[in-house]
Write an enzyme that holds these catalytic residues in place. Structure first.
Site, PDB file in Angstrom:
ATOM      1  N   ASN A 252       4.245  -5.283  -1.363  1.00 44.36           N
ATOM      2  CA  ASN A 252       4.967  -5.565  -0.537  1.00 44.36           C
ATOM      3  C   ASN A 252       5.380  -7.013  -0.235  1.00 44.36           C
ATOM      4  OD1 ASN A 252       2.673  -5.271   0.796  1.00 44.36           O
ATOM      5  ND2 ASN A 252       3.510  -4.536   2.784  1.00 44.36           N
TER       6      ASN A 252
ATOM      7  N   ALA B   1      -0.148  -3.935  -7.826  1.00 43.99           N
ATOM      8  CA  ALA B   1       0.436  -2.650  -7.828  1.00 43.99           C
ATOM      9  C   ALA B   1       1.286  -2.554  -9.127  1.00 43.99           C
ATOM     10  CB  ALA B   1       1.355  -2.629  -6.513  1.00 43.99           C
ATOM     11  N   SER B   2       1.283  -1.302  -9.639  1.00 44.31           N
ATOM     12  CA  SER B   2       2.090  -1.169 -10.726  1.00 44.31           C
ATOM     13  C   SER B   2       3.384  -1.464 -11.243  1.00 44.31           C
ATOM     14  CB  SER B   2       1.973   0.330 -11.238  1.00 44.31           C
ATOM     15  OG  SER B   2       0.552   0.875 -11.229  1.00 44.31           O
TER      16      SER B   2
ATOM     17  N   GLU C 134      -7.487  -3.383   3.933  1.00 50.02           N
ATOM     18  CA  GLU C 134      -6.383  -3.837   5.024  1.00 50.02           C
ATOM     19  C   GLU C 134      -5.367  -2.640   4.687  1.00 50.02           C
ATOM     20  OE1 GLU C 134      -3.356  -4.352   6.533  1.00 50.02           O
ATOM     21  OE2 GLU C 134      -2.929  -6.160   5.152  1.00 50.02           O
ATOM     22  N   LEU C 135      -5.231  -1.780   5.836  1.00 47.85           N
ATOM     23  CA  LEU C 135      -4.448  -0.613   5.462  1.00 47.85           C
ATOM     24  C   LEU C 135      -3.087  -0.494   6.165  1.00 47.85           C
ATOM     25  CD1 LEU C 135      -7.441   2.078   5.314  1.00 47.85           C
ATOM     26  CD2 LEU C 135      -6.484   0.254   3.528  1.00 47.85           C
TER      27      LEU C 135
ATOM     28  N   CYS D 296       3.016  -3.899   6.639  1.00 52.17           N
ATOM     29  CA  CYS D 296       2.062  -3.386   7.531  1.00 52.17           C
ATOM     30  C   CYS D 296       1.943  -3.840   9.107  1.00 52.17           C
ATOM     31  CB  CYS D 296       0.638  -3.416   6.928  1.00 52.17           C
ATOM     32  SG  CYS D 296       0.339  -5.206   6.677  1.00 52.17           S
TER      33      CYS D 296
HETATM   34  P1  NDP Z   1      -0.724   2.232  -2.450  1.00 50.61           P
HETATM   35  O1  NDP Z   1      -1.596   2.155  -1.373  1.00 50.61           O
HETATM   36  O2  NDP Z   1      -0.649   3.472  -3.472  1.00 50.61           O
HETATM   37  O3  NDP Z   1      -0.856   1.123  -3.518  1.00 50.61           O
HETATM   38  C1  NDP Z   1      -1.518   0.004  -3.209  1.00 50.61           C
HETATM   39  C2  NDP Z   1      -2.243  -0.468  -4.223  1.00 50.61           C
HETATM   40  O4  NDP Z   1      -3.507   0.468  -4.451  1.00 50.61           O
HETATM   41  C3  NDP Z   1      -1.711  -0.394  -5.394  1.00 50.61           C
HETATM   42  O5  NDP Z   1      -2.316  -1.559  -6.118  1.00 50.61           O
HETATM   43  C4  NDP Z   1      -2.060   0.991  -6.092  1.00 50.61           C
HETATM   44  O6  NDP Z   1      -2.109   0.960  -7.552  1.00 50.61           O
HETATM   45  C5  NDP Z   1      -3.643   1.040  -5.639  1.00 50.61           C
HETATM   46  N1  NDP Z   1      -3.723   2.445  -5.624  1.00 50.61           N
HETATM   47  C6  NDP Z   1      -3.184   3.459  -5.095  1.00 50.61           C
HETATM   48  N2  NDP Z   1      -4.061   4.546  -5.111  1.00 50.61           N
HETATM   49  C7  NDP Z   1      -5.212   4.268  -5.424  1.00 50.61           C
HETATM   50  C8  NDP Z   1      -6.576   5.012  -5.461  1.00 50.61           C
HETATM   51  N3  NDP Z   1      -6.658   6.230  -5.300  1.00 50.61           N
HETATM   52  N4  NDP Z   1      -7.709   4.296  -5.998  1.00 50.61           N
HETATM   53  C9  NDP Z   1      -7.503   2.968  -6.091  1.00 50.61           C
HETATM   54  N5  NDP Z   1      -6.355   2.265  -6.017  1.00 50.61           N
HETATM   55  C10 NDP Z   1      -5.265   2.721  -5.776  1.00 50.61           C
HETATM   56  O7  NDP Z   1       0.648   2.365  -1.847  1.00 50.61           O
HETATM   57  P2  NDP Z   1       2.331   2.830  -2.399  1.00 50.61           P
HETATM   58  O8  NDP Z   1       2.682   1.743  -3.389  1.00 50.61           O
HETATM   59  O9  NDP Z   1       1.974   4.314  -3.263  1.00 50.61           O
HETATM   60  O10 NDP Z   1       2.850   2.739  -1.056  1.00 50.61           O
HETATM   61  C11 NDP Z   1       2.897   4.086  -0.347  1.00 50.61           C
HETATM   62  C12 NDP Z   1       2.643   3.767   1.231  1.00 50.61           C
HETATM   63  O11 NDP Z   1       1.309   2.858   1.224  1.00 50.61           O
HETATM   64  C13 NDP Z   1       3.516   2.849   1.880  1.00 50.61           C
HETATM   65  O12 NDP Z   1       4.752   3.599   2.069  1.00 50.61           O
HETATM   66  C14 NDP Z   1       3.228   2.296   3.033  1.00 50.61           C
HETATM   67  O13 NDP Z   1       2.788   3.325   4.128  1.00 50.61           O
HETATM   68  C15 NDP Z   1       1.642   2.147   2.473  1.00 50.61           C
HETATM   69  N6  NDP Z   1       1.392   0.744   2.056  1.00 50.61           N
HETATM   70  C16 NDP Z   1       0.835  -0.153   2.943  1.00 50.61           C
HETATM   71  C17 NDP Z   1       0.693  -1.495   2.693  1.00 50.61           C
HETATM   72  C18 NDP Z   1      -0.017  -2.576   3.513  1.00 50.61           C
HETATM   73  O14 NDP Z   1       0.506  -3.657   3.442  1.00 50.61           O
HETATM   74  N7  NDP Z   1      -0.791  -2.125   4.387  1.00 50.61           N
HETATM   75  C19 NDP Z   1       1.187  -1.941   1.378  1.00 50.61           C
HETATM   76  C20 NDP Z   1       1.923  -1.001   0.490  1.00 50.61           C
HETATM   77  C21 NDP Z   1       1.926   0.199   0.926  1.00 50.61           C
HETATM   78  P3  NDP Z   1      -0.908   1.532  -8.095  1.00 50.61           P
HETATM   79  O15 NDP Z   1       0.354   0.869  -7.857  1.00 50.61           O
HETATM   80  O16 NDP Z   1      -1.083   1.238  -9.991  1.00 50.61           O
HETATM   81  O17 NDP Z   1      -0.574   3.129  -7.843  1.00 50.61           O
END
Ligand code: NDP
Length: 455
Positions: free
Chosen positions: A132, A157-158, A229-230, A263
Site C-alpha cells: 500500500n 508484497a508480490s 504493524e497490522l 492502515c
Molecule cells: P498481506 O498481509 O497478506 O500481505 C502483506 C505482506 O505479508 C506481503 O509481503 C505478503 O506477501 C506477506 N504475507 C502474507 N501472508 C503471509 C504469511 N502467512 N507469512 C508471511 N508473510 C505473509 O496483505 P494482502 O496484500 O493480502 O492484503 C489483505 C489485507 O491486509 C488488506 O485488505 C488489509 O486489510 C490488510 N493490509 C494491511 C496493511 C497495513 O498497512 N497494515 C497493508 C496491506 C494490507 P505476498 O504478497 O507474497 O502474499
C-alpha cells in the site's frame, strides 16, 4: 518462476521479474551476514552520511519512483510523489538524529562502579512489507535499522516487485555496501524457513493481522524478536462542537488517502446526535465530489484498488453489511470500467457485528455511527479489536486531549488526521500489533540494549 507486476488501472502486465531461487537466497543471506560483520563496525557518522546520500538519490529520481508506484499499485501520482519525498525525510531525520538516539547512557549507580547502557545492532533483519505504501513502509524500516548498524533483507508484497528492485538500487546508488540492503523475491511460503534461519536476528511485518499471526507464531517458536504493524479500524470521533468545515474536509481525506488503502485511514466515523445529520449530509456530498479515475492524471483523487481480488473482498464486506441492515448513502457497487475501481462509499445505520463494524475495510468505504454523547462516542471508538489510530474533532482542545487519552490506540490525534511522522513513535495495540517504528523507540526495536557494569 517469474513474478509479474500488473497495472491495476487497466490489467496490463508491466514487467516480469525472476523469483529469487533457493541458491540465490542462500548467497544473499550469506552476503548480508558477512556485510553485517563489517557494517556494525563502520562508524555511525559514515552510516549517517550514506543515509543522506540515499535521500539525495530518492529526490534525484523522484519522478521515476513515483511513476513506478502508480503503475504497480495504482496510487494517484501526486500522492506517489509525496511518498518519495517522505522517504527522503525519514532518511534525513535519522541521518541527523541517529547518533543522539543511540548515545551511551551513563547511569550513576553504585559509587564504586561505572554503569553504562549501550545500544548495539543485532544483525540481519527480515522485513515483510505490504504494497500500500510500497516505498514508505520499506524506508521507515530501513533508515533506522541501517544507520543503527543492522542490515536489511526485504520480502516485499508480490504485486510490487519493481518497487522492491528500485529500493535496492537506491541504497546501492547511495554507496551502501553490497549486502546492507537486499531484496528477496520470494513467496510468503518461504518466510518460515527464513525466520528459522539462525542468521536472521529479527523480523518485522506490516500487513494484515492474518499474516501477522503467522509470522508472530513462527518468530515466537524460534525466539526471534519481532515487530508487527497490522491493520486498523480507526475511529474518527465528531463531537457537537467540532469545527464542521474543517472536520468534513479532513474526514474525506482521512478516508480516501491512498484510495482508502491505509492502515491508519479513518474507517469508523462516530458522530454525536446533535451534529449527526449535518455531518452525514455534508460528508456524503464531499465524498461524491471526489474524482475517481486514472491514477496518472494529475486531478485524480481516488485511483483503482491495488488488486482485483482486494476490491472483490471489499465489495463482499459492503454487501454483507447491507444484507444485515446497513444503509448505503453513496457508492456501494464496483465501477463498470477496466481496472479495479471502487467508488467512494458511505454506509450508515450499520448494525453491531456487521463486517463494516467489526472488520477492517481496506478501501474507500466509510461507515458512520450515530451516538448520543461524548461518553458513548468513546465507548464506540474503543469497541473494536484493533487499536492503531484514532482522532477526535472539537473546538475545545482540553476536551480533545482528555478524549484522546481515553482512546485505546497507539496514536491519538485531536483535530488532525492520523499520520506517521519520523519524529514520533508509530504502532498499535490490541490486534493492530506490537512494537514501534520511527523516532527513538523505532530505532531501538532491533538493538541489543546492553548494560555494562564496571567495578
Ligand atoms: P498481506 O498481509 O497478506 O500481505 C502483506 C505482506 O505479508 C506481503 O509481503 C505478503 O506477501 C506477506 N504475507 C502474507 N501472508 C503471509 C504469511 N502467512 N507469512 C508471511 N508473510 C505473509 O496483505 P494482502 O496484500 O493480502 O492484503 C489483505 C489485507 O491486509 C488488506 O485488505 C488489509 O486489510 C490488510 N493490509 C494491511 C496493511 C497495513 O498497512 N497494515 C497493508 C496491506 C494490507 P505476498 O504478497 O507474497 O502474499
Amino acid at each position: 518462476m517469474s513474478i509479474e507486476s500488473v497495472n491495476p488501472a487497466n490489467g496490463e502486465v508491466i514487467d516480469s521479474y525472476d523469483e529469487t531461487s533457493p541458491s540465490q537466497r542462500e548467497n544473499r543471506l550469506e552476503r548480508a551476514t558477512e556485510t553485517y560483520a563489517e557494517w556494525r563496525e563502520t562508524p555511525i557518522q559514515r552510516r549517517q552520511v550514506l543515509l543522506r546520500e540515499a535521500a539525495d538519490v530518492l529526490r534525484a529520481n523522484a519522478e521515476e519512483y513515483a511513476t513506478l508506484m502508480t503503475e504497480e499499485m495504482g496510487k494517484p501520482i501526486d500522492q506517489s510523489r509525496g511518498e518519495v519525498e517522505k522517504c527522503a525525510w525519514v532518511c534525513e531525520y535519522y541521518a541527523e538524529h541517529a547518533a543522539s538516539h543511540l548515545q551511551d547512557e551513563v547511569v550513576s549507580g553504585e559509587p564504586e562502579a561505572r554503569t553504562v547502557v549501550v545500544h548495539e545492532p543485532l544483525g540481519p533483519i527480515l522485513a515483510i512489507m505490504p504494497w500500500n505504501f510500497p516505498f514508505w513502509q520499506v524506508f521507515r524500516f530501513a533508515a533506522p535499522n541501517l544507520v543503527a548498524g543492522n542490515v536489511g533483507l526485504l520480502k516485499h508484497a508480490s504485486n510490487v516487485p519493481g518497487c522492491a528492485r528500485a529500493i535496492e538500487d537506491v541504497f546501492r546508488e547511495a554507496g551502501f555496501p553490497e549486502g546492507a540492503f537486499t531484496s528477496l523475491l520470494v513467496g510468503s511460503d518461504e518466510i518460515d524457513d527464513l525466520i528459522a534461519d539462525e542468521r536472521i536476528a529479527g523480523v518485522t511485518l506490516t500487513g494484515s493481522d492474518g499474516a501477522g499471526r503467522a509470522v508472530g507464531e513462527t518468530a515466537g517458536s524460534e525466539l526471534t524478536k519481532s515487530v508487527l504493524e497490522l491493520g486498523g479500524s480507526d475511529p474518527f470521533v465528531v463531537l457537537e462542537d467540532a469545527p464542521m468545515d474543517e472536520t468534513v474536509e479532513t474526514a474525506v481525506q482521512a478516508r480516501l488517502l491512498n484510495s482508502g488503502q491505509s492502515c491508519i485511514a479513518a474507517k469508523r466515523f462516530v458522530v454525536v446526535e446533535d451534529v449527526y445529520d449535518e455531518f452525514v449530509d455534508r460528508f456524503v456530498e464531499a465524498m461524491d465530489e471526489q474524482v475517481v479515475g486514472d491514477p496518472t492524471d494529475e486531478g485524480t483523487d481516488v485511483g483503482p484498488q491495488a488488486r482485483p481480488d482486494l476490491m472483490d473482498e471489499l465489495h463482499e464486506q459492503v454487501e454483507e453489511t447491507l444484507e444485515v441492515g446497513g444503509e448505503c448513502r453513496l457508492g456501494g457497487e464496483p465501477i463498470e470500467r477496466d481496472g479495479a475501481f471502487y467508488p467512494p462509499t458511505v454506509l450508515t445505520d450499520v448494525p453491531e457485528d456487521a463486517p463494516a463494524d467489526r472488520e477492517e475495510l481496506f478501501g474507500p468505504v466509510a461507515t458512520v455511527f450515530r451516538v448520543p454523547d461524548e461518553e458513548a462516542a468513546i465507548e464506540k471508538a474503543n469497541d473494536t479489536r484493533f487499536g492503531l489510530g484514532a482522532s477526535v474533532w472539537t473546538e475545545d482542545l482540553e476536551r480533545g486531549e482528555r478524549v484522546a487519552r481515553r482512546f485505546e490506540s497507539g496514536l491519538a490525534f485531536v483535530n488532525e488526521l492520523v499520520k506517521s511522522d519520523p519524529r514520533l513513535p508509530f504502532g498499535g495495540i490490541k490486534d493492530s500489533g506490537y512494537g514501534r517504528e520511527l523516532a527513538g523507540d523505532g530505532i531501538r526495536e532491533f538493538l541489543n540494549t546492553k548494560t555494562i557494569w564496571v567495578q
